[in-house]
Structure formats: C-alpha cells, structure tokens
Enzyme design. Structure first.
Site, PDB file in Angstrom:
ATOM      1  N   TRP A   1      39.367  31.215  45.770  1.00 33.52           N
ATOM      2  CA  TRP A   1      39.194  31.355  47.215  1.00 33.52           C
ATOM      3  C   TRP A   1      37.890  32.071  47.561  1.00 33.52           C
ATOM      4  CZ3 TRP A   1      39.270  36.241  49.740  1.00 33.52           C
ATOM      5  CH2 TRP A   1      39.551  37.333  48.895  1.00 33.52           C
ATOM      6  N   ASP A   2      37.287  32.738  46.576  1.00 28.47           N
ATOM      7  CA  ASP A   2      36.025  33.443  46.798  1.00 28.47           C
ATOM      8  C   ASP A   2      34.967  32.524  47.412  1.00 28.47           C
ATOM      9  OD1 ASP A   2      37.652  34.803  45.052  1.00 28.47           O
ATOM     10  OD2 ASP A   2      36.108  35.203  43.557  1.00 28.47           O
TER      11      ASP A   2
ATOM     12  N   GLU B   1      44.568  42.798  44.395  1.00 32.21           N
ATOM     13  CA  GLU B   1      45.448  42.452  43.276  1.00 32.21           C
ATOM     14  C   GLU B   1      46.098  43.671  42.624  1.00 32.21           C
ATOM     15  OE1 GLU B   1      42.956  40.061  40.772  1.00 32.21           O
ATOM     16  OE2 GLU B   1      42.363  38.844  42.493  1.00 32.21           O
TER      17      GLU B   1
ATOM     18  N   LYS C   1      42.204  47.378  44.509  1.00 25.97           N
ATOM     19  CA  LYS C   1      41.144  46.804  43.686  1.00 25.97           C
ATOM     20  C   LYS C   1      39.970  46.389  44.560  1.00 25.97           C
ATOM     21  CE  LYS C   1      40.122  42.976  40.516  1.00 25.97           C
ATOM     22  NZ  LYS C   1      40.610  41.682  39.965  1.00 25.97           N
ATOM     23  N   GLN C   2      40.286  45.854  45.740  1.00 22.09           N
ATOM     24  CA  GLN C   2      39.245  45.381  46.638  1.00 22.09           C
ATOM     25  C   GLN C   2      39.759  45.410  48.065  1.00 22.09           C
ATOM     26  OE1 GLN C   2      39.684  41.477  44.572  1.00 22.09           O
ATOM     27  NE2 GLN C   2      39.039  40.640  46.528  1.00 22.09           N
TER      28      GLN C   2
END
Length: 815
Positions: free
Chosen positions: A370-371, A499, A611-612
């Site tokens: 999806w990035d 994640e 994580k992000q």
C-alpha cells in the site's frame, strides 16, 4: 555522509574511494533502472559483491506456503522476485592477471551516477602486479525511452607498455548457476521481515539459446510461476589493436571473450547492448524474436543516439519534477537522488506495480504494498500523470483476485492483498498483514488523487470505477451496526498502518479512510453519470449496482465510529489503545532497536508504542476532517510514542509537525527521510532503496513545507518554509497545466510554465487564479504558527477512564 568519500554535487552522486565493507549500501545507491529493468551497482568485473542483482519487475517465482499451524483463509502462495540472469559482467585481465577491486592496487578511483543522463560511470587507474598502469573506464545505462534496453561499455588503455589484454563479456544465470568466484548469493537476515527470501530449488529452466556472430541469446521458463524470460546481447569492439574472439554458450551462461594484443596508449573499448523481455505466458521463442527486434532497431539507430534520447528524456522529467532548495547543495543532492530513484522505480513499470525496493534489490521479496498508493502515486499524479495511471492499472487488473480474496474472508466486493506480486495475498503473518484492510481505502485514495489532479474521467469510465465500488462494498460487510440511543457503524479485528498494534477494534486510520472510500465511490459514480452516462450505465449493469446500495454507503459513512477521548482530548488509535501500558522509549537502549528485531510481537502488542504514524497519517490524508486543535493534540500525544522503526514514519511526522508549528522538528524529520538510504539510517539499504520513503521526500517538501493540499479536488496552500531556507521551488501539474511555485519567507509566487487552462487555488483561504503569462504573487506575513521544543513523552499512568496503571518493572529484560 562521509563527504570525503561522497562529495557534495547537486546533480550527481559521487564516490571517490572503493570500500569492500560497504558494498551492499553502494550497490543500492548506485543502482540504475527504469521501473521494468534494474541493475544493482555491482562492479563490472562481476566478482565480489553483497548481491549480484539484475531484476525484472514482476518476474517472480511462487511456492506453496507451509504454515506450522494452518487455518482457513491463510495465504497459500508465496511469491518472490527472482534474480534475472546477469548481463553486467565484463571481466578484465592484463598479462592474464584479473582486475579484482578488493585486491587491486588502485592509484585512483571515482564512480558517479549523474541524475541528468542516468549513466553510471566508473573511472580508475590500476597498477598491475607487473607494474603497468592501466586506465579503466566503465559505463552502465538502463534506458528510460527504451524499456527493455541497457547499454554497457568498458574502455581500457595501457599507459606504460604493451601487454596482452582480455575482456570476458558474460551473461550468467546466477539464480541457479554457480559463479566461479562467489557461488550462489546468500540470503538476508532470516529474522528481519524487511529482507527478501531465497529459493533453494532451481528457478530458471533453460529453453532456447544460441549464438549468432557477436549476438548471444538465452531464454528461460520459471519453474512454478511459469513466467518466461529472454535476454540477448550484442557486442561491439572498437580498437586499432589486433584481437581475436572466442565464444561459448550453454543454458546458463554465454561468453564472448576478446583477446587483444594491446599497445601502449591505444584504447580498447567494448560496448555491450543488452535487452530483456519477460511475460506471464508468452512462449520463449516469441520473446527471443522481441529481443532480436529490439537489438536490430538499436543497431540501426546507433548506440550514441540512445544516450542522447536518455538525456532528453531526463531533461523533461526534471522540468516536471525538480524541487530546488537554493543554498543547500547537500540537501539538494539528496532530494534529487530520491526523485531520480522514483523515476527509476516507476517510469517504465507500464502497468506493473512499484515494488517496495523498486528494481534496486530484493528487499521485501519484490512485493507491492500500500506504500505505493499513499507515498508514490501522489508524486506521480502531480508530476508525471501517465505513470500514476499506469501504477493504478495493476490494481484494476488485480480485481478478480481481490474479489476472490474478499469472498474467502466472508466479505462483499473486493479485498486487495497487503503484499503481492501476482495479485494473491503473500503475507503469511495475518496479524500485521492481511488484517490491514485499510489497503482498500489506500488504493481508492490514490485513485482519487489521480482523478482530482488530472480530471481523467475516461480512466474511471474504462473500468477504474470498479476499484472504488468494489472497495466500498467491502466496508459495509466488514463492519457492523451498534445502537445505543444512536446508530454507530464499527469495524473490528483490523490492523492499521502501525504494525506494533494489531487486530484491534475501530482503528482510527482505518475508519476514517473507510469513510473516505465510501464517499468517494458515491462521488465517482455521480461524476461518471454526469460526464459519461453511457459508461455509467455499463458500470451499473456490470457491477449490479442499485440505488439502495449507494444510499447505504452514505449511511455507513455518516455513522462511522471515530474514536475520541473526552478526558484526554485526543483521538485514540483504536478502542483499546489508551488502556495499554505506555512503552518508555526514552529508557529503551539503542541496542534494542528497532523493537521488531529485539522483542517478541506479543511483548510489543501490549504497549502504547508505534512503529510508524497511524493517527498522524490520518491527520494528513484526511486533514479536512480534523480541527487545528485536534491535530496539535493528537501530534503531541503520538509523536513521542512513535519509534519510527519504519522508514515511512518521519515523512508524515514532518508534514504534520510543520502544519502544527514544530518547524525545527519538521525539518529534522525531513532530513532523516531524505538521507535514510544515503546514510543507511535503517541499516537495510543493502536490500534496496526505500522507494516509498523517496516519494515521502517529495510529499514532505510539497505538502509539508510547501503547504499544498487538495482535499475534494480543491487546490490549497498554507506554506511552512523552514526558517533556515531562503527559498523553496517546486513544480506541480494540475489538470494538464504545469506550474512553478516559488516560496520565500515573505511571499509565494506561482507561474504557469505550460498549459492553456487557468488554475484556481487558495492561499490561507484567499482565492487566486493563475494562467500562462499571468503570474500570481501572494504576500505572506509568516510561515504559520511556531512552537518551541518538540513534544516529549510524559508519564501517562492515568488511563482514559481515570484509573491508574503501574508500569511493568522488567520491560527491557533480555529477550
């Protein structure tokens, strides 16, 4: 960066010293490609390497995934991008002594990658064991205008004395065969999910091969995926010296060996013109014919013409895409390197996906994520719209498999895979993979950005409307209705972009993006009905649409649960997030990062730690759905909890930091992303370039510092120029009109470079129109709010419900 070894140049990446210890890094940094074909920056001699890599986008092998404990619906088919036969090899011998960079006595060395012509050059002076000085120059170019073409040269000049000289040009199947020097490449870290996998069985089954004069041809069938590949090379020698040629070919190697009686000062130049063709089903004989046609055409046009075409192509790319930061050549070099790698990853993908590492390495096994839709397609939409259209076409072609996947997971519509090459889900770990249902909304978001930027309604009418409709349908069955005085729609059992927090209820990012997905599907259908009524009628029939279903989409969107904590005045990442213990990042030793490589997932999942960016990403993508006060409160809460273990995180943190007023922090985050590969800040650039992070560099510049937004197809600006920069200049293409935006501390200047259609936009709420010859200059009183220190992690022992939690004492015990 070590600026003695990598000096600053705004248009080139330069290396002045060979270092065998950092081969993995430099092989990725100096890789060349065009989105279809990629070649790592391996030495032309083809000896010592971290990974000898030649990649064809989409060329992959499959295998049955064997789960230790299988369950219904788990991913079944593993996929990995395979290493195509290596045509880069041109081995040099003088007096029968080989040039091997890790052993050679090099009197000088320089390697450059020029962003203006796309040519990798290496020049060195070698002192042979017998005391002869040899000038060696090599070049490598993967063509942008010619999708299937690469041109390599090796030029050798003896400076002191005559000597026998041999150049062995090879095409070598490294995936299965054994190179006489390095053997089969080893795989990456098996415990690092970012690394690529390896295949132990034979992958390439030789088919037809042959030698026709100086032309070598090889072809293969991939064992399980049944894809086919052919490659061919023409060889040309230019010298006044006497020489002879010896040739050898079999199913796994082709050699053209030139033995030259070289005289002092008389150069020997070999030019190798290579072509690759691949297919999911075409017989290899047909691919060989295509190779012949490509080489014949190049031979007729001349090799020198290919360099001219490449330079012209890149000049046009920079006219559309360049971002300039006057006075900061080091940052300029990093920005252009990232933009150049975006072109290398996407330009000639031509309907294939954009792998996470492009065609520079086998990290993430060459999968599409999806990035691409969130970080790469916006750049393409506003600079090279055709590339964006091509990047979206693969999602349209994946719809049949996505519909099957949705049915397997008991959902309506379509569900795109979290990671894939062939359209089937390839993630064997569902908690952090398949559960990321937000992929559906991400794909539709990219479609919306493209349509808004281009007004390409034809793309919708030709079938892309199916993406919006089928993804919208999935949300209505994934979620459910809950009533307690009012009707709410909730979505449970999903994972957001973060994640480190998996399988949760009402993930804010997922719900906000699902709402967008539903409403955009309605809007796109209305646009199609209004502007292409015939296509709309076909879509209604093809998709079995009825008005009641569309009404239900709006009802679901309006009632979507958006978590909010009244006590903390923030948006919880999900329904349970604020109930978790807070991870003490400040007390986490550096040698225990990234967390995913040092702690079991079940340990990480129990904590408030990211994580992000997750909520913060929603603040950017759907910023018109949040107030400035909400954005500031959310950023203050989540930024100190974010590890940025993902290379994608600081992109979004930079953009929102700039918006809410943390200007210095925004610049720090941007610079970290701009140099994430150049300085190997995540320690895995050896696996390939982080393509989405490169896209994020553009987003940080244009949306973060440039303040550009385009919610609902309306172009707006609210600039945030860093106080250290005197100026920022960037290009945008909006509905076929190409503009140049120049931002200084006290003004914003917009001019039209190409296009006849005027463009309306707002700057901080004031409406303007720019057209060709009628520039607009907008005075700026400031660069938005300015805040001091960055948000810090506070003691958060009090939960949302007022209860007190006691942190665990052994958080960092050895694991």
């Amino acid at each position: 960066m070590n600026r003695d070894r990598f000096p600053v140049d705004p248009w080139r990446l330069i290396e002045t010293e060979y270092d065998a210890e950092t081969l993995g890094l430099t092989e990725s940094l100096f890789a060349v490609g065009n989105g279809y074909l990629g070649m790592r920056g391996n030495a032309v001699e083809g000896r010592t390497a971290h990974e000898h890599g030649t990649y064809i986008n989409g060329l992959h092998e499959t295998w049955k995934i064997h789960h230790a404990e299988a369950a219904y619906g788990f991913a079944e088919v593993g996929q990995i991008m395979v290493n195509a036969p290596d045509s880069k090899v041109m081995r040099l011998y003088v007096d029968d002594e080989p040039l091997a960079l890790d052993e050679a006595d090099l009197l000088s060395y320089e390697r450059t990658l020029d962003f203006r012509d796309g040519v990798l050059r290496r020049d060195l002076l070698w002192l042979t064991p017998s005391g002869k000085r040899v000038q060696v120059s090599a070049t490598r170019m993967v063509s942008f205008p010619e999708r299937h073409l690469a041109v390599l040269t090796l030029e050798v000049t003896l400076l002191d004395a005559d000597a026998p000289l041999t150049i062995s040009c090879q095409m070598l199947n490294r995936q299965d065969g054994e190179d006489e020097y390095d053997g089969v490449d080893s795989g990456g870290d098996s415990n690092d999910p970012r690394s690529g996998n390896t295949v132990s069985e034979r992958v390439f089954e030789p088919q037809e091969y042959g030698q026709d004069g100086d032309r070598s041809l090889l072809s293969y069938r991939v064992a399980n995926s049944e894809m086919t590949l052919a490659l061919a090379a023409d060889h040309f020698i230019d010298t006044h010296n006497d020489y002879s040629v010896d040739r050898y070919i079999d199913g796994d190697i082709a050699k053209n060996v030139y033995a030259v009686d070289a005289r002092k000062g008389d150069p020997v130049k070999i030019t190798k013109v290579v072509t690759y063709h691949s297919s999911r089903s075409t017989p290899t004989r047909e691919l060989i014919d295509r190779c012949r046609r490509t080489l014949n055409r190049i031979q007729s046009a001349g090799v020198s013409a290919q360099y001219s075409r490449q330079k012209e192509w890149l000049a046009e790319f920079w006219e559309r895409s360049d971002v300039q930061i006057p006075g900061y050549d080091d940052v300029q070099q990093a920005v252009r390197w990232n933009l150049f790698h975006l072109a290398q990853a996407a330009a000639r993908a031509d309907g294939l996906g954009v792998p996470a590492k492009g065609v520079t390495g086998n990290g993430y096994s060459g999968h599409y994520f999806w990035d691409t839709e969130i970080y790469v397609v916006p750049f393409l939409s506003y600079t090279s719209p055709l590339w964006a259209r091509n990047a979206l076409r693969i999602r349209e072609r994946m719809l049949p498999a996505a519909r099957d996947r949705a049915r397997k997971l008991n959902e309506a519509g379509a569900l795109f895979p979290w990671r894939t090459i062939n359209g089937e889900e390839a993630s064997a770990y569902y908690a952090a993979g398949t559960a990321q249902y937000h992929i559906n909304a991400d794909v539709t978001y990219a479609l919306a950005k493209y349509i808004d930027a281009t007004a390409d309604v034809d793309f919708l009418s030709f079938g892309a409307i199916d993406i919006a409709v089928e993804t919208a349908r999935m949300w209505t069955t994934l979620g459910f209705w809950r009533s307690n005085g009012d009707d709410r729609f909730e979505i449970h059992g999903v994972t957001g972009p973060d994640e480190y927090t998996t399988v949760v209820n009402n993930n804010l990012y997922t719900n906000v993006m699902a709402r967008f997905n539903l409403r955009y599907a309605i809007e796109a259908l209305k646009t199609l009905e209004r502007e292409r009524p015939d296509a709309y009628g076909r879509a209604v029939q093809r998709l079995a649409l009825d008005e009641a279903e569309i009404v239900e989409w709006e009802r679901v969107a309006a009632a979507m649960t958006i978590p909010y904590s009244e006590s903390l005045q923030i948006h919880p990442q999900d329904s349970q997030f604020l109930q978790r213990e807070v991870w003490d990042l400040e007390a986490t030793p550096e040698d225990r990062k990234p967390l995913m490589l040092h702690f079991h997932p079940l340990v990480i999942y129990r904590f408030q730690v990211l994580k992000q960016a997750d909520v913060v990403l929603a603040l950017f993508l759907q910023g018109d759905q949040f107030t400035p006060e909400e954005k500031l409160a959310d950023f203050d809460y989540y930024d100190p909890l974010t590890t940025s273990d993902s290379s994608l995180s600081k992109i979004v943190q930079s953009i929102i930091a700039a918006e809410v007023g943390y200007q210095d922090l925004a610049l720090d985050y941007f610079l970290d992303t701009a140099f994430v590969d150049l300085e190997d800040r995540h320690g895995n650039t050896s696996d390939g370039v982080h393509v989405a992070a490169a896209g994020g560099v553009w987003n940080s510049l244009v949306s973060g510092f440039g303040g550009m937004r385009d919610y609902s197809g309306r172009l707006t600006f609210d600039p945030r120029l860093p106080r250290q920069w005197p100026e920022l200049r960037y290009r945008l293409t909006w509905r076929a009109t190409r503009m140049l935006v120049s931002l200084t501390t006290d003004s914003m200047h917009v001019s039209v470079l190409e296009g006849d259609t005027p463009v309306e936009f707002t700057v901080r709420g004031q409406l303007f129109e720019v057209s060709l010859g009628n520039d607009v200059t907008v005075p700026l009183g400031d660069q938005g709010p300015t805040r001091g220190d960055a948000p810090v992690q506070k003691r958060r022992n009090r939960r949302d419900d007022g209860s007190i939690m006691v942190p665990a004492a052994a958080q960092f015990a050895d694991s």
